[in-house]
Motif scaffolding. Sequence first.
Motif, PDB file in Angstrom:
ATOM      1  N   LYS A 274       0.834  -1.206   0.000  1.00 56.66           N
ATOM      2  CA  LYS A 274       0.000   0.000   0.000  1.00 56.66           C
ATOM      3  C   LYS A 274       0.867   1.254   0.000  1.00 56.66           C
ATOM      4  N   LEU A 275       1.965   1.214   0.754  1.00 56.75           N
ATOM      5  CA  LEU A 275       2.878   2.358   0.774  1.00 56.75           C
ATOM      6  C   LEU A 275       3.486   2.589  -0.606  1.00 56.75           C
ATOM      7  N   VAL A 276       3.827   1.503  -1.287  1.00 58.04           N
ATOM      8  CA  VAL A 276       4.398   1.631  -2.626  1.00 58.04           C
ATOM      9  C   VAL A 276       3.360   2.179  -3.597  1.00 58.04           C
ATOM     10  N   GLU A 277       2.095   1.781  -3.436  1.00 57.24           N
ATOM     11  CA  GLU A 277       1.038   2.304  -4.299  1.00 57.24           C
ATOM     12  C   GLU A 277       0.873   3.809  -4.108  1.00 57.24           C
ATOM     13  N   LEU A 278       0.996   4.262  -2.852  1.00 64.60           N
ATOM     14  CA  LEU A 278       0.867   5.691  -2.570  1.00 64.60           C
ATOM     15  C   LEU A 278       2.086   6.475  -3.036  1.00 64.60           C
ATOM     16  N   GLU A 279       3.256   5.846  -2.914  1.00 61.65           N
ATOM     17  CA  GLU A 279       4.510   6.497  -3.293  1.00 61.65           C
ATOM     18  C   GLU A 279       5.390   5.467  -3.997  1.00 61.65           C
ATOM     19  N   PRO A 280       5.312   5.413  -5.343  1.00 61.14           N
ATOM     20  CA  PRO A 280       6.049   4.394  -6.098  1.00 61.14           C
ATOM     21  C   PRO A 280       7.552   4.361  -5.819  1.00 61.14           C
ATOM     22  N   LYS A 281       8.124   5.493  -5.416  1.00 62.45           N
ATOM     23  CA  LYS A 281       9.553   5.532  -5.129  1.00 62.45           C
ATOM     24  C   LYS A 281       9.832   5.368  -3.633  1.00 62.45           C
ATOM     25  N   ALA A 282       8.840   4.816  -2.926  1.00 66.76           N
ATOM     26  CA  ALA A 282       8.903   4.764  -1.466  1.00 66.76           C
ATOM     27  C   ALA A 282      10.177   4.147  -0.917  1.00 66.76           C
ATOM     28  N   PHE A 283      10.704   3.129  -1.606  1.00 62.87           N
ATOM     29  CA  PHE A 283      11.853   2.423  -1.063  1.00 62.87           C
ATOM     30  C   PHE A 283      13.159   2.803  -1.739  1.00 62.87           C
ATOM     31  N   CYS A 284      13.169   3.922  -2.434  1.00 62.09           N
ATOM     32  CA  CYS A 284      14.439   4.446  -2.925  1.00 62.09           C
ATOM     33  C   CYS A 284      15.288   4.835  -1.714  1.00 62.09           C
ATOM     34  N   GLY A 285      16.536   4.473  -1.744  1.00 62.59           N
ATOM     35  CA  GLY A 285      17.402   4.723  -0.600  1.00 62.59           C
ATOM     36  C   GLY A 285      17.756   3.448   0.128  1.00 62.59           C
ATOM     37  N   ILE A 286      16.926   2.411  -0.042  1.00 59.31           N
ATOM     38  CA  ILE A 286      17.264   1.102   0.499  1.00 59.31           C
ATOM     39  C   ILE A 286      18.312   0.462  -0.407  1.00 59.31           C
ATOM     40  N   GLU A 287      19.232  -0.256   0.179  1.00 60.63           N
ATOM     41  CA  GLU A 287      20.326  -0.868  -0.574  1.00 60.63           C
ATOM     42  C   GLU A 287      19.785  -1.617  -1.791  1.00 60.63           C
ATOM     43  N   MET A 288      20.262  -1.240  -2.989  1.00 52.01           N
ATOM     44  CA  MET A 288      19.607  -1.653  -4.229  1.00 52.01           C
ATOM     45  C   MET A 288      19.749  -3.141  -4.545  1.00 52.01           C
ATOM     46  N   TYR A 289      20.792  -3.789  -4.080  1.00 52.31           N
ATOM     47  CA  TYR A 289      20.993  -5.186  -4.461  1.00 52.31           C
ATOM     48  C   TYR A 289      20.213  -6.148  -3.566  1.00 52.31           C
ATOM     49  N   ASN A 290      20.124  -5.828  -2.294  1.00 55.42           N
ATOM     50  CA  ASN A 290      19.390  -6.699  -1.379  1.00 55.42           C
ATOM     51  C   ASN A 290      17.915  -6.337  -1.284  1.00 55.42           C
ATOM     52  N   GLY A 291      17.586  -5.066  -1.455  1.00 53.45           N
ATOM     53  CA  GLY A 291      16.216  -4.636  -1.233  1.00 53.45           C
ATOM     54  C   GLY A 291      15.853  -4.899   0.216  1.00 53.45           C
TER      55      GLY A 291
END
Length: 244
Positions: free
Chosen positions: A73-90
Amino acid sequence: MHAILWNLVFSGFPAVGFHNHIQASGSCLGSDRNTKMTTFCPWDSRIKGEFFHQTAFSIGLSVVKNFIEDLKKLVELEPKAFCGIEMYNGILMRYVKGSSAYLGKQEDGVDFDITYYRSKDPMAPRLYEDIIEEVEQIGIFKYGGVPHWGKNRNVAFEGVMNKYKNADKFLKVKDEYDPERLFSSEWTDQVLGLKEGLMVSKDGCALEGLCICSNHNHCAPTKGYFCRPGKIYKEAKVCAGLGS
């Protein structure tokens, strides 16, 4: 630099011997004699290496589906919500079994391990600061997540001992095996609920996870970050930038 050092110290294959005798680089904190040429540990405090924090907790299998749906739901509200999290592990996930250890996992569940990069300036907000704080509070408080003991900020340990049915037995054994408190400190006393002071109220404390914000000064109002309710978990209090 790596190639130069390789030619200086490596004598060629085959490399035969016990693994504990192999040294592929200098020690993390003891390489002064060669002007830090073999300092390859990125977390070495003497060099400007990478700097990151980790948030890790376990959610019981009975509610883990709901937790994942909240993240979606957070991603739906803000598609870039998890930008900043380490890109390879997610967000790293793994199944864990319940344990009879006094401070073990209380039930079968899923571990969520979140690595995110952080400024060395404690007053600098993170990218999507509010989103990651909301994820943290959803996991820890809404779904009763059990925190990893070595990968969290202060906020994750608030009231943590109440989540363990055998917490009193652990504290008894702790006193029996460490009567002189050799392995205790002010920090462990705070985490284990033996002493107050775990949550700190000061300017910017929410940025570092030293508190849950209750006023704007706990965030970074001069940089446009204010204490706001969460987007889907309204009980959360997070540091949100203008327009978030």
